[in-house]
Design a protein around this motif. Structure first.
Motif, PDB file in Angstrom:
ATOM      1  N   MET A   1       0.837  -1.201   0.000  1.00 41.06           N
ATOM      2  CA  MET A   1       0.000   0.000   0.000  1.00 41.06           C
ATOM      3  C   MET A   1       0.872   1.251   0.000  1.00 41.06           C
ATOM      4  SD  MET A   1      -2.871  -1.262   2.749  1.00 41.06           S
ATOM      5  CE  MET A   1      -3.954   0.152   2.497  1.00 41.06           C
ATOM      6  N   LEU A   2       0.364   2.308  -0.587  1.00 43.73           N
ATOM      7  CA  LEU A   2       1.147   3.529  -0.769  1.00 43.73           C
ATOM      8  C   LEU A   2       1.118   4.433   0.456  1.00 43.73           C
ATOM      9  CD1 LEU A   2      -0.017   4.489  -4.388  1.00 43.73           C
ATOM     10  CD2 LEU A   2       2.154   3.424  -3.748  1.00 43.73           C
ATOM     11  N   ARG A   3       2.256   5.054   0.727  1.00 44.91           N
ATOM     12  CA  ARG A   3       2.352   6.113   1.733  1.00 44.91           C
ATOM     13  C   ARG A   3       2.570   7.416   0.982  1.00 44.91           C
ATOM     14  NH1 ARG A   3       6.507   2.064   4.242  1.00 44.91           N
ATOM     15  NH2 ARG A   3       6.682   1.889   1.976  1.00 44.91           N
ATOM     16  N   VAL A   4       1.675   8.356   1.194  1.00 46.31           N
ATOM     17  CA  VAL A   4       1.541   9.509   0.308  1.00 46.31           C
ATOM     18  C   VAL A   4       1.759  10.818   1.062  1.00 46.31           C
ATOM     19  CG1 VAL A   4      -0.105  10.777  -1.146  1.00 46.31           C
ATOM     20  CG2 VAL A   4      -0.036   8.274  -1.227  1.00 46.31           C
ATOM     21  N   LEU A   5       2.378  11.769   0.389  1.00 44.00           N
ATOM     22  CA  LEU A   5       2.434  13.160   0.842  1.00 44.00           C
ATOM     23  C   LEU A   5       1.751  14.014  -0.212  1.00 44.00           C
ATOM     24  CD1 LEU A   5       3.495  15.341   2.847  1.00 44.00           C
ATOM     25  CD2 LEU A   5       5.511  15.526   1.368  1.00 44.00           C
ATOM     26  N   ALA A   6       0.761  14.806   0.186  1.00 50.39           N
ATOM     27  CA  ALA A   6       0.078  15.727  -0.726  1.00 50.39           C
ATOM     28  C   ALA A   6       0.511  17.147  -0.385  1.00 50.39           C
ATOM     29  CB  ALA A   6      -1.437  15.584  -0.595  1.00 50.39           C
ATOM     30  N   VAL A   7       0.831  17.934  -1.416  1.00 52.67           N
ATOM     31  CA  VAL A   7       1.371  19.280  -1.211  1.00 52.67           C
ATOM     32  C   VAL A   7       0.539  20.289  -1.997  1.00 52.67           C
ATOM     33  CG1 VAL A   7       3.438  20.720  -1.266  1.00 52.67           C
ATOM     34  CG2 VAL A   7       3.674  18.226  -1.068  1.00 52.67           C
ATOM     35  N   ASP A   8      -0.066  21.248  -1.283  1.00 52.72           N
ATOM     36  CA  ASP A   8      -0.860  22.300  -1.926  1.00 52.72           C
ATOM     37  C   ASP A   8      -0.972  23.457  -0.945  1.00 52.72           C
ATOM     38  OD1 ASP A   8      -2.930  23.909  -3.165  1.00 52.72           O
ATOM     39  OD2 ASP A   8      -3.498  22.127  -4.303  1.00 52.72           O
ATOM     40  N   ASP A   9      -0.770  24.692  -1.409  1.00 52.87           N
ATOM     41  CA  ASP A   9      -0.826  25.833  -0.492  1.00 52.87           C
ATOM     42  C   ASP A   9      -2.231  26.407  -0.341  1.00 52.87           C
ATOM     43  OD1 ASP A   9      -1.036  26.960  -2.978  1.00 52.87           O
ATOM     44  OD2 ASP A   9       0.571  28.432  -2.711  1.00 52.87           O
ATOM     45  N   ILE A  57       8.080   7.906   2.260  1.00 51.36           N
ATOM     46  CA  ILE A  57       7.047   8.442   1.370  1.00 51.36           C
ATOM     47  C   ILE A  57       7.214   7.764   0.011  1.00 51.36           C
ATOM     48  CG2 ILE A  57       6.168  10.493   0.186  1.00 51.36           C
ATOM     49  CD1 ILE A  57       7.245  12.141   2.549  1.00 51.36           C
ATOM     50  N   ASP A  58       6.162   7.120  -0.469  1.00 52.77           N
ATOM     51  CA  ASP A  58       6.221   6.445  -1.769  1.00 52.77           C
ATOM     52  C   ASP A  58       5.893   7.389  -2.918  1.00 52.77           C
ATOM     53  OD1 ASP A  58       6.704   3.792  -0.677  1.00 52.77           O
ATOM     54  OD2 ASP A  58       4.638   3.873   0.028  1.00 52.77           O
ATOM     55  N   ALA A 125       0.614   4.856  -9.910  1.00 55.50           N
ATOM     56  CA  ALA A 125       1.671   4.880  -8.899  1.00 55.50           C
ATOM     57  C   ALA A 125       1.903   3.477  -8.334  1.00 55.50           C
ATOM     58  CB  ALA A 125       1.312   5.856  -7.785  1.00 55.50           C
ATOM     59  N   CYS A 126       0.810   2.731  -8.119  1.00 53.25           N
ATOM     60  CA  CYS A 126       0.944   1.353  -7.644  1.00 53.25           C
ATOM     61  C   CYS A 126       1.703   0.507  -8.654  1.00 53.25           C
ATOM     62  CB  CYS A 126      -0.433   0.748  -7.390  1.00 53.25           C
ATOM     63  SG  CYS A 126      -1.281   1.366  -5.925  1.00 53.25           S
ATOM     64  N   ALA A 127       1.383   0.674  -9.935  1.00 55.14           N
ATOM     65  CA  ALA A 127       2.037  -0.108 -10.974  1.00 55.14           C
ATOM     66  C   ALA A 127       3.537   0.175 -11.003  1.00 55.14           C
ATOM     67  CB  ALA A 127       1.410   0.208 -12.331  1.00 55.14           C
ATOM     68  N   GLN A 128       3.908   1.441 -10.891  1.00 57.81           N
ATOM     69  CA  GLN A 128       5.319   1.794 -10.935  1.00 57.81           C
ATOM     70  C   GLN A 128       6.053   1.352  -9.673  1.00 57.81           C
ATOM     71  OE1 GLN A 128       5.925   5.198 -13.178  1.00 57.81           O
ATOM     72  NE2 GLN A 128       7.932   5.729 -12.339  1.00 57.81           N
ATOM     73  N   SER A 129       5.308   1.215  -8.560  1.00 66.31           N
ATOM     74  CA  SER A 129       5.915   0.773  -7.302  1.00 66.31           C
ATOM     75  C   SER A 129       5.936  -0.740  -7.163  1.00 66.31           C
ATOM     76  CB  SER A 129       5.158   1.369  -6.111  1.00 66.31           C
ATOM     77  OG  SER A 129       5.173   2.771  -6.139  1.00 66.31           O
ATOM     78  N   GLY A 130       5.296  -1.438  -8.119  1.00 60.99           N
ATOM     79  CA  GLY A 130       5.232  -2.887  -8.037  1.00 60.99           C
ATOM     80  C   GLY A 130       4.184  -3.395  -7.073  1.00 60.99           C
ATOM     81  N   LEU A 131       3.181  -2.547  -6.756  1.00 64.27           N
ATOM     82  CA  LEU A 131       2.112  -2.932  -5.840  1.00 64.27           C
ATOM     83  C   LEU A 131       0.860  -3.305  -6.623  1.00 64.27           C
ATOM     84  CD1 LEU A 131       2.532  -0.019  -3.272  1.00 64.27           C
ATOM     85  CD2 LEU A 131       3.324  -2.376  -3.012  1.00 64.27           C
TER      86      LEU A 131
END
Length: 300
Positions: A1-9, A57-58, A125-131
């Motif tokens: 499973m992905l660990r995510v950081l979202a960035v927006d001001d 962070i993935d 993102a899962c595909a590129q991470s192999g998940l």
């Protein structure tokens, strides 16, 4: 499973993005950063902790236009690391797509973000991470151990698991908000739907389909059986408009359709209500009033 950081001001947009990400069962955790400095600090800590560290962070879901460093600047900095997190750009501007993919971005998602489009970005993102790329089945939440008071419903109320029924109006005198005669007359003529924006398209949600409303700053999130919608209307405004439609304030953050409450739960001095799968806290100042209203509803 992905660990995510979202960035927006822009805080409401960041909260919307985090809400959608946390709703995806392929996302293990989703944290937010409201500027480039905070984002770089968190990413640096994640890189220092290594691939098995607690702060890893993935994927970074990254806005482009921000004060100070832009999202493209951050992506260029990360490109210099041996094992940087994946990047998904989330932006209102189409003109940076070429630069984004030159920086090896996994995806380029345009605002306003559509849930199905974001789900596709997570899949990539899962595909590129192999998940695993498919969403796993989500088990129904287990029942709590605290004592509960089932709420008796009149015949016209919604049946759990069935289609939502129209909300039974609550007399103005019983409502937590004392409506003026003019306001009451206005409620009789109020529209049966509310307009929401999704992916640049205006859609109309039936007010009778809304189970509860959650405050998010100057915005409000409308929760229905099918999902949720963010509207730029303060909760206090909806409270006043929808008092005659059976919506009651139970907390500074929540407005609930009285007929959609399934249980009233009392536990160690804390009161909560169950509305479908959601459990919402009732503030002390609203507890007695809510119990009185539920009793009146049960008595027809």
């Amino acid at each position: 499973m992905l660990r995510v950081l979202a960035v927006d001001d822009e805080k409401p947009l960041l909260e919307e993005l985090l809400y959608l990400l946390r709703s995806d069962p392929r996302v293990l955790s989703a944290e937010g950063a409201s500027d480039a400095t905070e984002a770089l600090r968190r990413i640096s800590r994640a890189l220092e902790s290594g691939p098995d560290g607690a702060d890893v962070i993935d994927v970074v879901f990254l806005d482009i236009h921000m004060a100070g460093l832009t999202g493209l600047d951050i992506a260029r900095l990360l490109a210099g690391f041996a094992r940087p997190p994946l990047i998904v750009f989330v932006t209102a501007h189409e003109g940076f797509a070429v630069q984004a993919f030159d920086l090896k971005a996994v995806d380029y998602v345009l605002k306003p973000v559509r849930p199905e489009r974001l789900a596709e970005a997570v899949r990539r993102a899962c595909a590129q991470s192999g998940l695993p790329e498919e969403r796993p089945a989500v088990a129904a939440p287990g029942a709590g151990s605290a004592p509960v008071v089932p709420v008796a419903r009149p015949a016209s109320a919604a049946i759990p698991g069935g289609p939502p029924a129209p909300v039974a109006p609550v007399p103005a005198a019983a409502s937590p908000v004392a409506a003026s005669p003019a306001a009451a007359r206005g409620a009789d003529r109020a529209p049966e739907q509310i307009a929401v924006e999704l992916g640049g398209v205006t859609r109309f949600v039936a007010i009778a389909d809304i189970a509860y409303v959650e405050a998010q700053g100057d915005y409000a999130r409308l929760h229905t059986d099918e999902g949720s919608h963010l509207v730029r209307i303060p909760l206090s405004t909806l409270e006043e408009r929808w008092a005659a439609r059976g919506f009651v304030r139970i907390h500074r953050r929540h407005l609930v359709a009285l007929a959609r409450i399934d249980e009233l739960r009392l536990d160690a001095g804390t009161t909560t209500v169950r509305v479908g799968a959601a459990e919402l806290q009732v503030s002390r100042r609203h507890t007695r009033e809510l119990r009185d209203l539920l009793m009146r509803q049960a008595m027809g």
